[in-house]
Design an enzyme around this catalytic site. Structure first.
Site, PDB file in Angstrom:
ATOM      1  N   LEU A   1       0.957  -3.100   2.719  1.00 62.30           N
ATOM      2  CA  LEU A   1       2.068  -3.502   1.879  1.00 62.30           C
ATOM      3  C   LEU A   1       1.811  -4.830   1.177  1.00 62.30           C
ATOM      4  O   LEU A   1       2.262  -5.032   0.039  1.00 62.30           O
ATOM      5  CB  LEU A   1       3.343  -3.587   2.723  1.00 62.30           C
ATOM      6  CG  LEU A   1       4.672  -3.740   1.997  1.00 62.30           C
ATOM      7  CD1 LEU A   1       4.867  -2.630   0.978  1.00 62.30           C
ATOM      8  CD2 LEU A   1       5.814  -3.765   2.999  1.00 62.30           C
TER       9      LEU A   1
ATOM     10  N   ARG B   1       1.686  -7.468  -4.210  1.00 64.14           N
ATOM     11  CA  ARG B   1       2.197  -8.840  -4.205  1.00 64.14           C
ATOM     12  C   ARG B   1       3.119  -9.123  -5.380  1.00 64.14           C
ATOM     13  O   ARG B   1       4.090  -9.858  -5.243  1.00 64.14           O
ATOM     14  CB  ARG B   1       1.023  -9.825  -4.228  1.00 64.14           C
ATOM     15  CG  ARG B   1       0.143  -9.738  -3.004  1.00 64.14           C
ATOM     16  CD  ARG B   1      -1.019 -10.715  -3.086  1.00 64.14           C
ATOM     17  NE  ARG B   1      -1.894 -10.418  -4.216  1.00 64.14           N
ATOM     18  CZ  ARG B   1      -2.863  -9.501  -4.190  1.00 64.14           C
ATOM     19  NH1 ARG B   1      -3.061  -8.782  -3.104  1.00 64.14           N
ATOM     20  NH2 ARG B   1      -3.633  -9.308  -5.241  1.00 64.14           N
TER      21      ARG B   1
ATOM     22  N   ARG C   1      -1.975 -12.202  21.083  1.00 61.58           N
ATOM     23  CA  ARG C   1      -1.758 -11.161  20.073  1.00 61.58           C
ATOM     24  C   ARG C   1      -3.051 -10.485  19.651  1.00 61.58           C
ATOM     25  O   ARG C   1      -3.029  -9.396  19.099  1.00 61.58           O
ATOM     26  CB  ARG C   1      -1.060 -11.752  18.843  1.00 61.58           C
ATOM     27  CG  ARG C   1      -1.892 -12.784  18.085  1.00 61.58           C
ATOM     28  CD  ARG C   1      -1.162 -13.280  16.859  1.00 61.58           C
ATOM     29  NE  ARG C   1      -1.825 -14.446  16.283  1.00 61.58           N
ATOM     30  CZ  ARG C   1      -1.490 -14.991  15.116  1.00 61.58           C
ATOM     31  NH1 ARG C   1      -0.503 -14.476  14.407  1.00 61.58           N
ATOM     32  NH2 ARG C   1      -2.130 -16.057  14.659  1.00 61.58           N
TER      33      ARG C   1
ATOM     34  N   HIS D   1       6.764   1.497  -8.943  1.00 64.87           N
ATOM     35  CA  HIS D   1       5.322   1.682  -8.777  1.00 64.87           C
ATOM     36  C   HIS D   1       4.963   1.956  -7.316  1.00 64.87           C
ATOM     37  O   HIS D   1       4.178   2.867  -7.021  1.00 64.87           O
ATOM     38  CB  HIS D   1       4.582   0.437  -9.272  1.00 64.87           C
ATOM     39  CG  HIS D   1       3.166   0.366  -8.815  1.00 64.87           C
ATOM     40  ND1 HIS D   1       2.187   1.247  -9.248  1.00 64.87           N
ATOM     41  CD2 HIS D   1       2.550  -0.466  -7.934  1.00 64.87           C
ATOM     42  CE1 HIS D   1       1.042   0.957  -8.667  1.00 64.87           C
ATOM     43  NE2 HIS D   1       1.230  -0.073  -7.864  1.00 64.87           N
TER      44      HIS D   1
ATOM     45  N   ARG E   1       2.861   4.977  -2.863  1.00 66.19           N
ATOM     46  CA  ARG E   1       2.856   5.015  -1.400  1.00 66.19           C
ATOM     47  C   ARG E   1       3.506   6.266  -0.818  1.00 66.19           C
ATOM     48  O   ARG E   1       3.526   6.429   0.399  1.00 66.19           O
ATOM     49  CB  ARG E   1       3.515   3.757  -0.847  1.00 66.19           C
ATOM     50  CG  ARG E   1       2.707   2.497  -1.127  1.00 66.19           C
ATOM     51  CD  ARG E   1       1.302   2.609  -0.608  1.00 66.19           C
ATOM     52  NE  ARG E   1       0.553   1.353  -0.765  1.00 66.19           N
ATOM     53  CZ  ARG E   1      -0.664   1.138  -0.293  1.00 66.19           C
ATOM     54  NH1 ARG E   1      -1.289   2.111   0.363  1.00 66.19           N
ATOM     55  NH2 ARG E   1      -1.271  -0.016  -0.476  1.00 66.19           N
TER      56      ARG E   1
END
Length: 258
Positions: free
Chosen positions: A108, A112, A186, A208, A213
């Site tokens: 994702l 940007r 983590r 878009h 996606r």
């Protein structure tokens, strides 16, 4: 764990200020035509931005404009069809994405332009368990699920062991030390661990991202996620997202590259 999407913020127009502006330039009749419900502001804002470009609030304000579209759906369809996408950048929606994997969030962030992101930080948030999404085909494979579950349980146990080893729950441990150790811990979480984020995007970007996606070649979980995003937006702003054809989970717009 199933990825979830909620719209938590949407455009809100100050109609008094719009009226004051239109009183100066003319075009009060445009404002009188509008629906002003909570879910109408997104479409009203897009129309406002489009009309200011041509001073097309009503005929005669611009000597070059003798006729204007008075139906909002028709007006916005023309915006989409003519690829006048810049006016859609004023319209933003904010989502909370819950239970999405870092596989999804890593993809994702490639989108940007026209977005803002605030993601749960596993440098600060210590993992007690490892929530995980499995596609249907994986859940139907009994041996795969047995092995995957055993592996996740082992990784969860290691998280708990490290927390005890580092005495992170002892009284008086400085937060700076907790942060440093949590950041180390983590590294032993899988990329598929579920997380949460707030994601804001404008309509031009959303159109878009939804197309790209939900396409058949996109990653499976992100297809699921943006199918849900698209469903929500089609209800929120049908004049801006109602041109899609949905087939096998893929959302294809009538007008691309807006």
């Amino acid at each position: 764990m199933e990825p979830e999407v909620r719209i938590i913020a949407r455009p809100q127009i100050d109609y008094e200020e719009v009226a004051a502006y239109l009183a100066e330039v003319g075009g009060e009749s445009w404002l009188e035509r509008l629906d002003r419900g909570e879910l109408d502001d997104a479409q009203n804002l897009a129309e406002f931005a489009g009309r200011i470009c041509y001073r097309s609030w009503e005929p005669g304000l611009n000597p070059n404009v003798r006729r204007v579209r008075t139906d909002q759906d028709a007006y916005l369809r023309n915006i989409l069809a003519s690829a006048h996408g810049s006016v859609l950048e004023h319209v933003n929606f904010t989502f909370v994405l819950h239970g999405v994997s870092r596989v999804v969030t890593h993809e994702l962030v490639r989108h940007r332009a026209g977005t803002a992101v605030s993601q749960e930080s596993l440098r600060f948030v210590r993992l007690d368990d490892l929530p995980f999404w499995f596609p249907d085909w994986a859940q139907e494979d009994a041996e795969l699920m047995e092995r995957a579950t055993a592996l996740l349980e082992q990784m969860e146990a290691f998280q708990h062991w490290m927390a005890e080893r580092f005495h992170l729950d002892d009284q008086g441990v400085p937060f700076s030390e907790k942060k440093a150790k949590t950041s180390f811990m983590r590294r032993f979480a899988p990329e598929g661990v579920a997380t949460g984020l707030v994601w804001t995007a404008n309509v031009r970007t959303l159109r878009h991202v939804i197309e790209s996606r939900t396409a058949s070649g996109a990653e499976e979980e992100i297809r699921l996620l943006f199918g849900k995003v698209a469903d929500l937006l089609a209800k929120e702003a049908p004049a801006l997202f109602g041109d899609y054809v949905v087939e096998d989970g893929a959302w294809t717009p009538a007008w691309r590259k807006v």
